[in-house]
Design an enzyme around this catalytic site. Structure first.
Site, PDB file in Angstrom:
ATOM      1  N   ARG A   1       5.539  24.995 -14.903  1.00  0.00           N
ATOM      2  CA  ARG A   1       6.316  24.306 -14.307  1.00  0.00           C
ATOM      3  C   ARG A   1       6.908  24.909 -13.419  1.00  0.00           C
ATOM      4  NH1 ARG A   1       7.535  22.881 -19.723  1.00  0.00           N
ATOM      5  NH2 ARG A   1       8.746  23.111 -19.622  1.00  0.00           N
TER       6      ARG A   1
ATOM      7  N   HIS B   1       6.394  22.180 -38.194  1.00  0.00           N
ATOM      8  CA  HIS B   1       6.327  23.817 -37.299  1.00  0.00           C
ATOM      9  C   HIS B   1       5.294  24.846 -38.590  1.00  0.00           C
ATOM     10  CE1 HIS B   1       8.640  24.290 -33.901  1.00  0.00           C
ATOM     11  NE2 HIS B   1      10.349  23.628 -34.750  1.00  0.00           N
TER      12      HIS B   1
ATOM     13  N   ASP C   1       0.786  29.411 -37.868  1.00  0.00           N
ATOM     14  CA  ASP C   1       0.634  29.688 -36.869  1.00  0.00           C
ATOM     15  C   ASP C   1      -0.289  30.226 -35.993  1.00  0.00           C
ATOM     16  OD1 ASP C   1       2.746  27.704 -35.886  1.00  0.00           O
ATOM     17  OD2 ASP C   1       4.462  29.673 -35.564  1.00  0.00           O
TER      18      ASP C   1
END
Length: 365
Positions: free
Chosen positions: A42, A133, A163
């Site tokens: 962004r 998570h 992860d």
């Protein structure tokens, strides 16, 4: 204007819609191996996060900034997608579709595109749209329950299993498999990489043993979860630790000899009725000396016994320094690219993470 130069993936173009966790980690490894990775952030995001914890995973990349809520920003990213081999996104299911950058639009724009989606729960299922998570993903797969000593509560194995082991590594596997398949079909496809799926596959060994009644749901009673006294961690006289992993008889024999517990009358390696006694004997011996003395004694032997090092200590271990396992990138110490290639090696030290964004129009011009 991009950073890729050499390596087995040189020439592969990747667009990454910036996220957290396994997506950036996977893209870091793709860049390490020579892929030309362009990360879309962004406006102003790079400056705000340039010194944050995620900064080092952006090594070897080009960063561009685009407002994906504007038609101009979307048009810029679509221009990159049209020239890319791979797109990586790690949002909840449906987010990129609402942006106008979903698989259908992107593959219509570029039929050879490998559209790689990284989530915790996957693209469908009752939990697909809920937050989570690493700890949550591995808790449902059985892995978290298995990471405990008998009678104790589970200890999270960092965020390595969900992860990165079950996430980024399987994402990369999917990307590379789709690129190989594309050479035959000429077509891209969508990859649904879920950490719950990948983490489950990592446990295939445990599932296979369980099917043969060789693995118990009771943590701390199995071969690799501290249930065996010769596969465990022991405390030394200075409060530091040694890791013992001598499963095979020949390696256990060397371990017992060096530790000094191979005398007559000692419990045998597989004398299970005396395992509690054996564990106490091993613990008492290690408690006699500091860790580094034991480390020196076992160094270079086949006893499968090693010191438990901190991250700081790992930087100076002779084996890791000989292999240059850690390198400095952009002022941070971290792991060097892996694996290593004989004919198409990637740079031993990746390019530093960018501090400034590159104008989109200058990428792949």
């Amino acid at each position: 204007m991009t950073t890729a130069s050499s390596g087995p993936l040189a020439g592969i173009r990747v667009v990454e819609l910036n996220g957290i966790g396994p997506g950036p980690h996977a893209c870091m490894m793709l860049a390490d191996l020579g892929a030309d990775v362009v990360t879309v952030m962004r406006p102003g995001e790079l400056a705000r996060s340039a010194d944050g914890w995620a900064h080092i995973t952006r090594r070897g990349r080009t960063v561009v900034e685009a407002d994906l809520k504007s038609e101009d920003g979307l048009a810029q990213v679509r221009g990159l997608i049209a020239k890319a081999d791979v797109l990586v996104e790690g949002f909840r299911p449906g987010v990129t579709e609402r942006m106008g950058l979903g698989p259908e639009e992107s593959l219509e724009l570029n039929p050879r595109l490998v559209y790689a989606r990284m989530t915790g729960w996957g693209q469908h299922g009752p939990l697909a749209h809920t937050a989570g998570h690493d700890l949550n993903y591995i808790s449902l797969t059985g892995h978290l329950n298995a990471t405990a000593r008998k009678g104790e509560r589970p200890v999270p194995p960092l965020n390595l299993v969900g992860d990165f082991g079950g996430g980024s590594m399987f994402l990369i596997q999917g990307i590379l498999a789709a690129i190989i398949e594309r050479a035959t079909s000429g077509k891209g496809q969508v990859i649904d990489a879920a950490m719950t799926d990948g983490a489950s596959v990592l446990g295939q060994f445990q599932w296979a043993m369980r099917a043969r009644d060789q693995w118990s749901d009771v943590a701390g009673t199995n071969m690799l979860d501290t249930g065996f006294p010769f596969y465990d961690v022991y405390t030394c006289s200075d409060g530091k630790f040694m890791a013992v992993g001598c499963l095979e008889p020949q390696f256990y024999a060397e371990f017992a000899r060096l530790l000094g517990i191979d005398g007559e009358g000692m419990p045998g390696q597989f004398d299970m009725d005396r395992w509690d006694e054996l564990r106490e004997i091993i613990a008492a011996k290690f408690a006699e000396k500091p860790r580094d003395e034991w480390a020196e004694l076992f160094y270079g032997t086949d006893a499968c016994t090693t010191p438990v090092l901190t991250y700081t200590e790992a930087l100076s271990h002779p084996h890791l320094t000989a292999r240059e396992t850690f390198v400095e990138v952009g002022g941070d110490m971290g792991p060097a690219p892996a694996p290593r290639f004989s004919r198409t090696p990637a740079p031993a030290v990746p390019a530093a993470p960018p501090r400034e964004a590159t104008p989109v129009e200058q990428v792949w011009a």
